[in-house]
Design an enzyme around this catalytic site. Structure first.
Site, PDB file in Angstrom:
ATOM      1  N   CYS A  39      24.138 -63.742  77.623  1.00  0.00           N
ATOM      2  CA  CYS A  39      25.300 -62.852  77.610  1.00  0.00           C
ATOM      3  C   CYS A  39      25.844 -62.541  78.996  1.00  0.00           C
ATOM      4  O   CYS A  39      26.922 -61.954  79.120  1.00  0.00           O
ATOM      5  CB  CYS A  39      24.943 -61.559  76.883  1.00  0.00           C
ATOM      6  SG  CYS A  39      24.171 -61.830  75.275  1.00  0.00           S
ATOM      7  N   HIS A  43      29.083 -53.880  80.076  1.00  0.00           N
ATOM      8  CA  HIS A  43      28.570 -54.826  79.089  1.00  0.00           C
ATOM      9  C   HIS A  43      28.807 -54.235  77.701  1.00  0.00           C
ATOM     10  O   HIS A  43      29.270 -54.918  76.806  1.00  0.00           O
ATOM     11  CB  HIS A  43      27.094 -55.098  79.342  1.00  0.00           C
ATOM     12  CG  HIS A  43      26.557 -56.237  78.542  1.00  0.00           C
ATOM     13  ND1 HIS A  43      27.047 -57.519  78.666  1.00  0.00           N
ATOM     14  CD2 HIS A  43      25.588 -56.286  77.587  1.00  0.00           C
ATOM     15  CE1 HIS A  43      26.402 -58.325  77.831  1.00  0.00           C
ATOM     16  NE2 HIS A  43      25.514 -57.589  77.164  1.00  0.00           N
ATOM     17  N   HIS A  55      31.140 -59.247  70.596  1.00  0.00           N
ATOM     18  CA  HIS A  55      30.278 -59.807  71.638  1.00  0.00           C
ATOM     19  C   HIS A  55      30.389 -61.328  71.566  1.00  0.00           C
ATOM     20  O   HIS A  55      29.779 -61.968  70.710  1.00  0.00           O
ATOM     21  CB  HIS A  55      28.837 -59.366  71.430  1.00  0.00           C
ATOM     22  CG  HIS A  55      27.958 -59.633  72.615  1.00  0.00           C
ATOM     23  ND1 HIS A  55      28.248 -60.598  73.549  1.00  0.00           N
ATOM     24  CD2 HIS A  55      26.802 -59.059  73.029  1.00  0.00           C
ATOM     25  CE1 HIS A  55      27.308 -60.621  74.471  1.00  0.00           C
ATOM     26  NE2 HIS A  55      26.427 -59.680  74.177  1.00  0.00           N
TER      27      HIS A  55
END
Length: 411
Positions: free
Chosen positions: A168, A299, A335
């Site tokens: 990620c 994030h 995401h």
């Protein structure tokens, strides 16, 4: 390090493939409007799941962007990658023959590679036997193709094509890699970003961890219920300031510096001290004081573990009194795994250029354990000079990039 001799690095082209818009103009409009990409999953069979929402890219037409390769020989993530690169190069105003003549870098981050194709191959093997697996699909699987197919699309032979699998945080890793290559004079142009496509494997993994939200993603909200998986790609064109000025290019932002670290503490749980240390590394590299940062693109996954840990790390670096406004565009686009940092970086560059801060949507009440101004639900106009983009990944891989507004000394 920015304190050492080296060229200044700027962003001159953007290419975005996302659930809220394909192309920079549509992506910008989606950010300003606080658009949500959440919709029922169509990429795979969701029978057996109590809920299955995600942030897919609807009605994607790869043929609009892929001109020289056979689309059928590309997995969906590779299609996204090439399309975003095509958009970014066009946006930068670089002709293909000029691009081929330059020493270049292609760095693309990913979490899953072409796991959607792997899902299909495994299903075929289980149901029908390995001899029935489609060889075309099998050839699409290697993750290195996400960068190599960009080189093939543009006919680049003076290039290094690398795929970075740091999950990620991979999009930010890829931008940092390009920043170093341009700054050090190793290449003249870099196409950097990330790409991932929705797949059953990753959705199921997060679902079994209990972190898939039933309907929407609500980062930093006290009633958040988890993430929504997403997909897409973001590619940024990086070049030296001297090159951009010489050819009269539009400059979106300057890459001021970045920081990387790995706490190697836990496979999935973030480590507050390590996240804070990564932010300090980035600020030090950029020679930026914490009080100079105007907002943070967090994030911000919408899980309790991430949101509270990241918020505490931000206050650890910036102080409890007035940390910068902190937003999560994952509330809009989900995401998108390896593409997350790249798409957030594009959002940062657009925010600097257009003078606004995108919102954290789906927000009702901020978790008091987070205690941040998350710019709830509506974008705000703002004069911005410095923005920070956080990328945090499983395995403790952290990557933070600092962007600055076009300087008055660039004329």
């Amino acid at each position: 390090m920015r304190g050492e001799s080296g060229r200044r690095v700027v962003v001159t082209g953007l290419g975005a493939v996302s659930g809220i818009g394909v192309g920079t103009a549509e992506f910008l409009a989606g950010l300003r409007a606080g658009k949500s990409a959440a919709r029922p999953v169509t990429a795979f069979d969701t029978e057996g799941f109590e809920h299955a929402m995600a942030c897919e890219v609807p009605d994607f037409e790869p043929g609009r962007w892929i001109h020289h390769l056979d689309v059928e020989n590309l997995g969906r993530a590779s299609q996204f990658s090439v399309a975003a690169a095509r958009m970014a190069v066009a946006d930068a105003g670089v002709a293909e023959d000029a691009l081929r003549a330059l020493p270049s870098l292609i760095s693309i981050g990913t979490t899953d590679g072409e796991s959607g194709d792997l899902d299909q191959l495994v299903e075929t093997e289980v149901d029908l036997g390995p001899e029935r697996m489609d060889p075309t699909v099998a050839r699409r699987v290697p993750a290195g193709r996400l960068s190599a197919v960009i080189a093939a699309e543009f006919g680049l032979s003076r290039t290094e094509a690398v795929t970075l699998p740091t999950a990620c945080a991979a999009g930010n890793y890829a931008i940092g890699y390009g920043y170093d290559a341009i700054r050090g004079g190793d290449v003249e142009i870099a196409l950097c970003g990330g790409a991932d496509a929705l797949c059953r494997k990753t959705f199921t993994g997060f679902y079994r961890l209990g972190t898939i939200a039933p309907e929407r993603c609500q980062p930093f909200d006290k009633d958040r219920k988890g993430i929504l998986t997403g997909e897409g790609a973001g590619v940024l064109v990086l070049e030296s300031l001297e090159s951009a000025l010489a050819r009269g290019a539009r400059i979106y932002a300057e890459v001021l510096g970045y920081g990387l670290n790995c706490d190697a503490d836990h496979p999935v749980a973030p480590n507050q001290d390590s996240v804070a240390r990564c932010m300090r590394l980035a600020l030090d590299d950029a020679r930026i004081k914490p009080e100079e940062v105007d907002f943070i693109s967090a994030h911000g996954t919408g899980t309790r573990a991430n949101d509270i840990t990241e918020a505490r790390a931000i206050r650890q670096v910036f102080g409890d009194a007035a940390p910068p406004r902190t937003v999560s565009i994952k509330s809009m686009i989900g995401h998108s795994m390896g593409a997350a940092g790249a798409l957030a970086s594009i959002a940062c560059a657009l925010a600097l250029t257009e003078g606004f801060i995108p919102p954290t949507i789906n927000h009702e009440e901020t978790d008091p354990e987070c205690g941040l101004d998350v710019v709830p639900n509506e974008a705000v106009d703002a004069e911005l000079r410095v923005v920070q983009n956080n990328g945090l990944a499983f395995g403790g891989n952290n990557a933070v990039v600092i962007f600055g507004k076009r300087g008055t000394d660039w004329n």
